[in-house]
Design an enzyme around this catalytic site. Sequence first.
Site, PDB file in Angstrom:
ATOM      1  N   PHE A 128       0.866  -1.363  -0.085  1.00  0.00           N
ATOM      2  CA  PHE A 128      -0.285   0.056  -0.063  1.00  0.00           C
ATOM      3  C   PHE A 128       1.147   1.087  -0.181  1.00  0.00           C
ATOM      4  O   PHE A 128       1.919   1.266   0.897  1.00  0.00           O
ATOM      5  CB  PHE A 128      -1.084   0.086   1.460  1.00  0.00           C
ATOM      6  CG  PHE A 128      -1.698   1.548   0.535  1.00  0.00           C
ATOM      7  CD1 PHE A 128      -2.763   1.253   0.583  1.00  0.00           C
ATOM      8  CD2 PHE A 128      -1.755   2.771   2.064  1.00  0.00           C
ATOM      9  CE1 PHE A 128      -3.981   2.744   0.209  1.00  0.00           C
ATOM     10  CE2 PHE A 128      -2.522   3.264   1.644  1.00  0.00           C
ATOM     11  CZ  PHE A 128      -3.990   3.933   0.684  1.00  0.00           C
ATOM     12  N   ASP A 215       9.295   2.701   1.516  1.00  0.00           N
ATOM     13  CA  ASP A 215       8.018   3.391   2.441  1.00  0.00           C
ATOM     14  C   ASP A 215       7.622   3.207   3.435  1.00  0.00           C
ATOM     15  O   ASP A 215       7.505   1.948   4.531  1.00  0.00           O
ATOM     16  CB  ASP A 215       6.482   2.634   1.391  1.00  0.00           C
ATOM     17  CG  ASP A 215       5.539   3.890   2.219  1.00  0.00           C
ATOM     18  OD1 ASP A 215       5.545   3.815   2.829  1.00  0.00           O
ATOM     19  OD2 ASP A 215       4.396   3.628   1.020  1.00  0.00           O
ATOM     20  N   LYS A 244       2.467  10.117   8.591  1.00  0.00           N
ATOM     21  CA  LYS A 244       1.689   9.595   9.355  1.00  0.00           C
ATOM     22  C   LYS A 244       2.519  10.117  11.153  1.00  0.00           C
ATOM     23  O   LYS A 244       1.586  11.361  11.681  1.00  0.00           O
ATOM     24  CB  LYS A 244       1.795   8.080   9.581  1.00  0.00           C
ATOM     25  CG  LYS A 244       1.062   7.235   8.938  1.00  0.00           C
ATOM     26  CD  LYS A 244      -0.002   6.179   8.362  1.00  0.00           C
ATOM     27  CE  LYS A 244      -0.891   5.801   8.161  1.00  0.00           C
ATOM     28  NZ  LYS A 244      -0.618   5.090   6.189  1.00  0.00           N
TER      29      LYS A 244
HETATM   30  C1  LIG Z   1      -0.990   5.680   5.478  1.00  0.00           C
HETATM   31  C2  LIG Z   1       0.468   5.115   4.368  1.00  0.00           C
HETATM   32  C3  LIG Z   1      -0.065   6.014   2.851  1.00  0.00           C
HETATM   33  C4  LIG Z   1      -0.326   6.837   2.817  1.00  0.00           C
HETATM   34  O1  LIG Z   1      -0.204   7.629   3.360  1.00  0.00           O
HETATM   35  P1  LIG Z   1      -1.161   9.103   3.180  1.00  0.00           P
HETATM   36  O2  LIG Z   1      -1.362  10.432   4.326  1.00  0.00           O
HETATM   37  O3  LIG Z   1      -2.666   8.061   3.798  1.00  0.00           O
HETATM   38  O4  LIG Z   1      -1.117   9.600   2.014  1.00  0.00           O
HETATM   39  C5  LIG Z   1       1.325   5.251   2.244  1.00  0.00           C
HETATM   40  N1  LIG Z   1       2.234   4.290   2.437  1.00  0.00           N
HETATM   41  C6  LIG Z   1       2.248   3.653   3.921  1.00  0.00           C
HETATM   42  C7  LIG Z   1       3.204   2.107   3.561  1.00  0.00           C
HETATM   43  C8  LIG Z   1       1.239   3.803   4.584  1.00  0.00           C
HETATM   44  O5  LIG Z   1       0.921   2.884   5.242  1.00  0.00           O
END
Ligand SMILES: *Cc1c(COP(=O)(O)O)cnc(C)c1O
Length: 392
Positions: A128, A215, A244
Amino acid sequence: MTSHIMPTYGRLPVTFTHGKGAWLWDDQDKRYLDAVSGIAVCNLGHAHPAVHKAIAKQSKTLIHTSNLYQVAAQEQLADVLTARSGMDNVFFSNSGAEANEAAIKLARCYGHQKGILKPEIIVMEKSFHGRTLATLSATGNPKVQKGFEPLVGGFVRVPYNDIAAIKKVVANHKNCVAILVEPIQGEGGVNIPADDYLNQIRDICDKHHLLMMLDEIQTGIGRTGKFLAFQHNNIVPDVCTLAKALGNGVPIGACLARGKAATLFSAGMHGSTFGGNPLVCSAALAVLKTLEEDDLIAQAEIKGQEIAESFSKKLHGNPQVLEIRHKGLMIGIELAEPCSALVAAAQQQGLLINVTNEKVIRLLPPLVIKNKQIKFLVKTLSDLIQEHTQPM
Ligand SMILES: *Cc1c(COP(=O)(O)O)cnc(C)c1O
């Protein structure tokens, strides 16, 4: 009453009015233990005085100017982030998806500089990376993509935790420029790869001159028991994205880059109106200072271990509980059957949990969670799991 919010979320019928640490209170004054932290955002819990103070203080003098000018708090935050990560430069955004957009643009830019005009980025199944067009295209979940085709091209997908699959793609795709991967997959079900997975990816990237892009939007900022999850592996990536928990709730994202990747963007190639403004950077500086002063990252490791062991004991012998996985306070309990009904059942009992990938209970409690709260979490959720998996 009809809501005028676009129904992009299936929301629980609860409205919170205030919080303190790991507790939240709703508008009926019922108390809940928050084991989700706004999806790995409020690592310092709710209403943390240091964050409150930083925001209040900064808003008294200056909330926003522009990236047309020098921004002192942004410089300071970049200094701290690069020092603690081993990276060189930072681009600030307002969200995780935007941080990943910056990473994807860096990878393409890197390719173009090498004369690769149709660069490809290796991405993982079950990953994701966000909801913008490029990041949903990178995401390995058909549900996130369905209805939004045509997708952004230039991504090659391989299974997660499969080094041989990456090697095969690298051998056959001469246009590969980067690998984008989560150190632990969050939305995908708290999937923890082999201990040396990131080391092997580092080796492949070195050998084939690819950018290693991590990420760390969910795993970063202390969640797994290190400041960044890659620090468990003694490697440094070329690009790393954060968001986050960086602002404990104020919207801030960051794309960190190192070495050749750190200077790919020149003036005019990327930008953001809000990105890294004085308000959010002051909040993030307070977050990083508090994590260090209160030694919360080491505690994430200890508390995570304790929670996982307690669940193992309580759920031992239940054949419907397939696996309990964790790194620090990123915890997944995988059941044999879909279990999203547990979310509402737990809420009734004053406990907020999350279920991802249908069968995985995901727990992301704040790093400030206390021992008594841990006991309440383990007891309440274990009982619910036993009831759910052994119906009368
Ligand atoms: C939450 C998340 C995102 C997206 O972040 P947003 O602030 O909602 O755009 C991308 N990568 C990972 C691994 C995430 O947990």
